[in-house]
Design an enzyme around this catalytic site. Sequence first.
Site, short mmCIF file in Angstrom:
data_model
loop_
_atom_site.label_atom_id
_atom_site.label_comp_id
_atom_site.label_asym_id
_atom_site.label_seq_id
_atom_site.Cartn_x
_atom_site.Cartn_y
_atom_site.Cartn_z
N GLY A 310 0.82 -1.20 0.00
CA GLY A 310 0.00 0.00 0.00
C GLY A 310 0.86 1.26 0.00
O GLY A 310 1.93 1.33 -0.60
N SER A 311 0.39 2.27 0.74
CA SER A 311 0.95 3.62 0.63
C SER A 311 2.38 3.76 1.15
O SER A 311 3.01 4.79 0.91
CB SER A 311 0.05 4.61 1.38
OG SER A 311 -1.22 4.70 0.76
N VAL A 312 2.90 2.77 1.87
CA VAL A 312 4.29 2.90 2.34
C VAL A 312 5.28 2.88 1.17
O VAL A 312 6.46 3.19 1.36
CB VAL A 312 4.65 1.78 3.34
CG1 VAL A 312 3.89 1.94 4.63
CG2 VAL A 312 4.41 0.42 2.74
N MET A 313 4.83 2.54 -0.03
CA MET A 313 5.71 2.55 -1.19
C MET A 313 5.86 3.95 -1.80
O MET A 313 6.74 4.17 -2.64
CB MET A 313 5.19 1.58 -2.26
CG MET A 313 5.10 0.14 -1.82
SD MET A 313 6.69 -0.56 -1.37
CE MET A 313 7.45 -0.72 -2.99
N LYS A 314 5.02 4.88 -1.39
CA LYS A 314 5.06 6.22 -2.00
C LYS A 314 6.38 6.94 -1.80
O LYS A 314 6.86 7.61 -2.73
CB LYS A 314 3.90 7.05 -1.46
CG LYS A 314 2.53 6.55 -1.91
CD LYS A 314 1.40 7.30 -1.23
CE LYS A 314 0.05 6.71 -1.65
NZ LYS A 314 -1.08 7.34 -0.91
#
Length: 699
Positions: A310-314
């Site tokens: 999820g968003s931790v890859m941003k």
Amino acid sequence: MKNLDPRRARWIRLRMGVLCGLMGLALGAIVSGAWRVQVEDGAAWRDIADKQRQRRLHVEPKRGAIYDRNGSPLAQSIEVPSVSADVVEMLRGIDGRLEQDAKLREAANHLSQALSLDAEELFAKLNARHRFVWLKRRITSAEAESVRDLGDPKKANAVRGLTIEGEGRRYYPGRELAGPLLGFVAPDGQGKDGVELALDEDLRGKVEEVRGVRDRSGRLIFEGTSGEHALQGNDVALTIDEGIQHVAERELDAATRTYETKGGSVAVVDPSTGEILALASVPGYNPNDYAESNTDARRNRVVTDRFEPGSVMKPFMMIGALSAGTLKPNDAINCEHGVYQIGGITIHDTHINDSLTPTQILARSSNIGALKIGLELGEPGLYATYRRFGFGEPTGIPLPGEAAGVLRPRGRPWYDAETASASFGQGIMVTTLQLAMAMGAVANGGKLLEPLLVKRVVDGRGEVVREANVRVRREVAPPGVARAVAEMLTAVTEEGGTAVEASIAGFRVAGKTSTAQKVDSATGRYSTDKYTAVFVGFVPLDRPRLVVAVVLDEPMIGRYGGDLAGPVFRRIAESTLRYLGVTPSASLVKIAPVKREADLADLARPVMSSSGLSFGAPPAPGLSFGAPPPNPGAAPPPAGSVRVPDATGMPAHEVVVAIGKAGLVPQIEGSGTVVRQSPAAGSSAPRGSAVRVVLEPAS
């Protein structure tokens, strides 16, 4: 012979000649045989003689110990007694099959009482009549004393042929501490999981051959060994810190029970060296009693479990865009008022946004802003960025079963919709350790390090066999770009970010949250009620000492990474920083301004209304007439403390959310709704402390 008849004399001489010839032949045969035995076959016969009087025993070395980085034992081998029997010796001097069976039956009955075993099973073992048979391995001291009493030769009915000998057993002083990480050792001495399996060759050591000579009674007299060190495996010192491991497991276990998760994992890493300080996995197990656990509990979820991040890859995607020049730190990204369509798929943001900077995209976790940056970077650039950060390949940690993750479908590039979803962490799979090491590269200025778990290996002499060194796998970003994104990530934990619960008083915290939907295996679509709550971050910002990655799998109470995983990060990081002696910066401790609100004197202040002059202030929004305002005259809580919310009348799931958002840990007793709590509502309590709430069913 002269007086004999000549013919008779010739016959006698002939017989004597024949006899002498035969004796000569016999002597020649004896000499020839002696030559063959002594000279030609002498070496073979000497070898046979040596084998008859000498014995060679292959001694299994004592298994080496496992220590943490400070020398505290995590796994040790201890000697415990085991009992065996020589049935031939037991029956010596007893003739007749019936008498022997009676003796074995009697011995089995006595031994069953001494060893708490079934008499029939013991009789079956003894009735095989072998020279060696294990009766029971790893017995207690009381059982050993009972066996010695049975075999006492001074007694009339002593059971002969019993032997008690020491046998190694693996002991884990911390019990459940780091169970999935350490693994366990089977009765045959083989490491079967975790570190015990990965370093089995070092820990077992080399089997040594010990020679001995049999005396006339058949007893062995040993000729000596090459030294005690030859009978001991190598000791292993890990980079794990027992204290930090305990904190990580305690907080993770509390979170999984509070939020009723399916499981969870935590990785704590030193970003400057890549040393693993803690690897926690829940549920866990006690390696001392591994037979009582199931396979699921023995799995080290930090390295084996894959999940959509999820968003931790941003942040990693943003580093790739800044490094490639397709994005500037002050660019304004149109976030389409929270709704965007691409490839027939509609993307939604949790919050409605219009124009956001990269820092705001991270702070508010805008999927639309992230996918626009990812599309501008392009599929090759995004894929290369994730590859540089180590996703889609094993980290190289010496543990069995490490998953490589999933980065793209095999044999084809991503479509635009796949590139867009990969920009905010969907359609790819990672492990907790991969996230921690990638965030460590952001913290240390752009160097992806190899995780270090084994600090050193020491042999029986105390000499270092090998020692770990810091290894840089690759440069993933220019230092300036990594530093810029690290500064952006502090907005996530500050006011207005998605993880204010991860902030730590006196420290600047950089991190990123994620609330990732899980794929429903039945439908093949994203589930509407199964999520993975994630937070990964580092602290302090200027000189990072810790990277902590927290993953909670399928929480039943709550779902947002900032609300669930963020507090776990904060409590682990706070305790670890104190443990390491890292003090907060005085310049970062904010003192809240004192405001004159809800003063009792104001209640008597004249107020002009349409009906004329009256005393008393108008009620605040949300307050009913006649109800006193909350905490009248109360000053803001001191630094590091929070105001305890009022949970009266709330059910359990609302209590967890309300108290968790306040930065406190709920301790729930009973069922129904809250009737009382401690500390009282409105009082100040240290951030991270416990609030006891008592629930009772409605009457």
